[in-house]
Design an enzyme around this catalytic site. Structure first.
Site, mmCIF file in Angstrom:
data_model
loop_
_atom_site.group_PDB
_atom_site.id
_atom_site.type_symbol
_atom_site.label_atom_id
_atom_site.label_comp_id
_atom_site.label_asym_id
_atom_site.label_seq_id
_atom_site.Cartn_x
_atom_site.Cartn_y
_atom_site.Cartn_z
ATOM 1 N N HIS A 1 -3.015 -21.222 40.826
ATOM 2 C CA HIS A 1 -2.027 -22.255 41.157
ATOM 3 C C HIS A 1 -2.475 -23.655 40.746
ATOM 4 O O HIS A 1 -1.668 -24.464 40.289
ATOM 5 C CB HIS A 1 -1.672 -22.170 42.652
ATOM 6 C CG HIS A 1 -0.889 -20.936 42.973
ATOM 7 N ND1 HIS A 1 -1.255 -20.027 43.945
ATOM 8 C CD2 HIS A 1 0.228 -20.422 42.394
ATOM 9 C CE1 HIS A 1 -0.375 -19.029 43.957
ATOM 10 N NE2 HIS A 1 0.518 -19.243 43.031
ATOM 11 N N GLU B 1 13.902 -18.335 42.141
ATOM 12 C CA GLU B 1 13.210 -17.071 42.385
ATOM 13 C C GLU B 1 14.278 -15.991 42.486
ATOM 14 O O GLU B 1 15.248 -16.122 43.223
ATOM 15 C CB GLU B 1 12.385 -17.189 43.688
ATOM 16 C CG GLU B 1 11.914 -15.887 44.308
ATOM 17 C CD GLU B 1 10.995 -15.056 43.405
ATOM 18 O OE1 GLU B 1 9.983 -15.603 42.921
ATOM 19 O OE2 GLU B 1 11.312 -13.864 43.175
ATOM 20 N N ASP C 1 18.611 -15.415 38.859
ATOM 21 C CA ASP C 1 17.848 -15.107 37.656
ATOM 22 C C ASP C 1 17.496 -16.397 36.907
ATOM 23 O O ASP C 1 18.378 -17.210 36.606
ATOM 24 C CB ASP C 1 18.717 -14.193 36.774
ATOM 25 C CG ASP C 1 18.018 -13.832 35.483
ATOM 26 O OD1 ASP C 1 16.779 -13.707 35.486
ATOM 27 O OD2 ASP C 1 18.717 -13.689 34.457
ATOM 28 N N GLY C 2 16.213 -16.576 36.612
ATOM 29 C CA GLY C 2 15.748 -17.794 35.947
ATOM 30 C C GLY C 2 16.377 -18.006 34.578
ATOM 31 O O GLY C 2 16.668 -19.139 34.179
ATOM 32 N N ASP D 1 6.200 -19.344 36.397
ATOM 33 C CA ASP D 1 5.228 -18.577 37.177
ATOM 34 C C ASP D 1 5.774 -17.151 37.289
ATOM 35 O O ASP D 1 6.185 -16.708 38.347
ATOM 36 C CB ASP D 1 5.098 -19.247 38.557
ATOM 37 C CG ASP D 1 4.162 -18.494 39.484
ATOM 38 O OD1 ASP D 1 3.397 -17.648 39.007
ATOM 39 O OD2 ASP D 1 4.223 -18.762 40.706
ATOM 40 N N SER D 2 5.788 -16.478 36.158
ATOM 41 C CA SER D 2 6.449 -15.179 36.100
ATOM 42 C C SER D 2 5.510 -14.057 36.505
ATOM 43 O O SER D 2 4.296 -14.214 36.534
ATOM 44 C CB SER D 2 6.919 -14.930 34.665
ATOM 45 O OG SER D 2 5.816 -14.980 33.786
ATOM 46 N N THR D 3 6.105 -12.910 36.819
ATOM 47 C CA THR D 3 5.329 -11.677 36.923
ATOM 48 C C THR D 3 5.068 -11.191 35.500
ATOM 49 O O THR D 3 5.301 -11.913 34.540
ATOM 50 C CB THR D 3 6.120 -10.620 37.720
ATOM 51 O OG1 THR D 3 7.401 -10.486 37.097
ATOM 52 C CG2 THR D 3 6.310 -11.053 39.169
ATOM 53 N N ASP D 4 4.591 -9.975 35.351
ATOM 54 C CA ASP D 4 4.322 -9.451 34.012
ATOM 55 C C ASP D 4 5.622 -9.191 33.254
ATOM 56 O O ASP D 4 6.684 -9.104 33.850
ATOM 57 C CB ASP D 4 3.499 -8.162 34.135
ATOM 58 C CG ASP D 4 2.156 -8.438 34.791
ATOM 59 O OD1 ASP D 4 1.449 -9.331 34.321
ATOM 60 O OD2 ASP D 4 1.830 -7.765 35.789
ATOM 61 N N PRO E 1 11.390 -7.059 36.659
ATOM 62 C CA PRO E 1 12.317 -8.180 36.845
ATOM 63 C C PRO E 1 11.953 -9.434 36.061
ATOM 64 O O PRO E 1 12.816 -10.274 35.809
ATOM 65 C CB PRO E 1 12.269 -8.454 38.362
ATOM 66 C CG PRO E 1 11.065 -7.766 38.878
ATOM 67 C CD PRO E 1 10.783 -6.621 37.937
#
Lengths: 283, 283
Positions: free
Chosen positions: B62, B106, B137-138, B155-158, B162
């Protein structure tokens, strides 16, 4: 069936590699030596169950323990390497024509024999004719030496078991005496992240800081070592690791590396705040 | 009995944490959300079995996704954060009085709810009154925006599941349009070490490089992410991440950090040779 090698990086953390087969296993007088093959990391060496190197990422460790000091010292001719039974440090040193002589002190002859048979990627380093290989305790070897090395590289195992004596103040004092008046000591320094590794790192830095006018620490990303965040100590009687870096001269050597470069050299000494604080606490 | 959480970092690599108990588990419309407690890492959040953050090392991620851009942009007032359901990015942004407004997008409201209940260390970030929280949805959110943000943090997931749409060229094009003429985009960039992560990283860099005049990459040591070697993309319309770093100004803010500092900022952009080559290959 699937076969997994798991290293307990701490009591509460495991790192596991899927193994295709075990190539070698022997209990020497000092430690249990094992070599495995794996799809992800190629062959890897474990001593007493702790991963020492894998073919996939050993170049990071070996480049980072050798090239920073060689890019700073203007004429490193006589080198002492403690540990390094796998040959990786020697492979990197062998790339410098300017080096005249390398003493290698490895306590366990069985590691060298196993590496020569199963780890050609690192053991190729032993072929260099400038090398004298001594099978004995590094602490005792250093005690007899005075004012005769330009660079000492301590490629130790962890500070438990046969490598223990290499983390004492007596040993670092001996290294200071063995170095010429502009000599450099590079030491594998463990990791700052998990508690026991961080304590070993702080302890080591404390001893070295007391014995050398310049004692700095630099870092690298080594994925198969605990936390992946690994430190090295750069201790020196004269040369500063940043101010005395001769980038042009090193780049003119055209040594092909996959991790190290002279820009990264400068960056590697810029440490996270929490590591800086750990170091200051013992200075 | 001992309970272990294991993440398969690749098909052949496992990273395991000893768990003291499971605190939360829910299958949302988007993913499986789990929160555990552990002795080594404190509480940690997993989405679809992949570790997103642990209390022990989330500050590294972060701090490194927020402070480099904030130390470069001279007046970042309007911020867009995509992802960040745990609140950690917001906690770091909240430390800048100069920020006027933060849009947070988010996709999964359940992540925010779970974080607020079980991860107070990061969810404290949601308390800031300058935040507007949007559950959508971004990619769609960004499409509607034009010339209105100084900084976008992804700051995405893989890039599977999603978060997939956040790794497309359409999305990065949308970010460019949504940014003001001196805006900065910071993107979590995966890791260069394991094959699939490295492919995602190269793919992302390729898209961003095409759309921004300045597209650089920087690194951090994040022990609980695969390989521990994590990258971030710094894409910018005007400001250079090194030449426009205002260290004095940032240090005068007296923001207490544990990993980031302005010296490390400079070092973090000095990449290993193999990473530089991967990036050049797609530029």
């Amino acid at each position: 069936m699937s076969l997994w090698f798991t290293e307990k990086q701490t009591e509460n953390v495991g790192f596991s590699i899927k193994v295709s087969r075990q190539l070698f296993s022997k209990k020497s007088d000092f430690q249990k030596i094992e070599i495995f093959d794996s799809e992800e990391f190629g062959r890897f060496l474990a001593l007493d169950g702790i991963m020492m190197l894998t073919e996939k990422d050993e170049h990071i460790y070996h480049e980072m323990i050798v090239h920073p000091a060689m890019a700073v010292h203007p004429r490193a001719k006589d080198i002492l390497v403690i540990g390094a039974g796998d040959g990786g440090v020697l492979r990197e040193l062998a790339r410098y024509k300017s080096i005249k002589h390398i003493d290698v002190v490895e306590i366990d002859e069985n590691v060298v024999e196993a590496a020569k048979e199963f780890l050609p990627q690192t053991a190729c380093g032993f072929k260099d004719p400038r090398i004298d290989l001594h099978f004995e305790d590094g602490v005792r070897f250093v005690r007899r030496k005075s004012d005769c090395y330009d660079l000492i590289i301590v490629d130790s195992t962890d500070p438990f078991g046969p490598g223990e004596g290499l983390f004492t103040k007596e040993f670092y004092g001996g290294c200071n005496k063995a170095l010429r008046k502009d000599g450099i000591l590079v030491n594998q320094h463990e990791s700052p992240f998990y508690k026991d590794d961080a304590a070993a790192m702080a302890h080591t830095h404390k001893h070295i800081f007391k014995r050398f006018p310049i004692a700095k620490v630099y870092q690298a990303h080594i994925p198969t070592y605990p936390s992946g965040h690994w430190l090295f100590g750069f201790a020196s009687k004269k040369y500063h690791p940043l101010k005395n870096l001769n980038s042009d001269k090193w780049n003119a050597l055209k040594i092909k590396t996959r991790y190290y470069n002279t820009n990264l050299h400068l960056g590697a000494f810029a440490l996270p705040t929490y590591v800086e604080e750990m170091l200051k606490d013992v200075e």
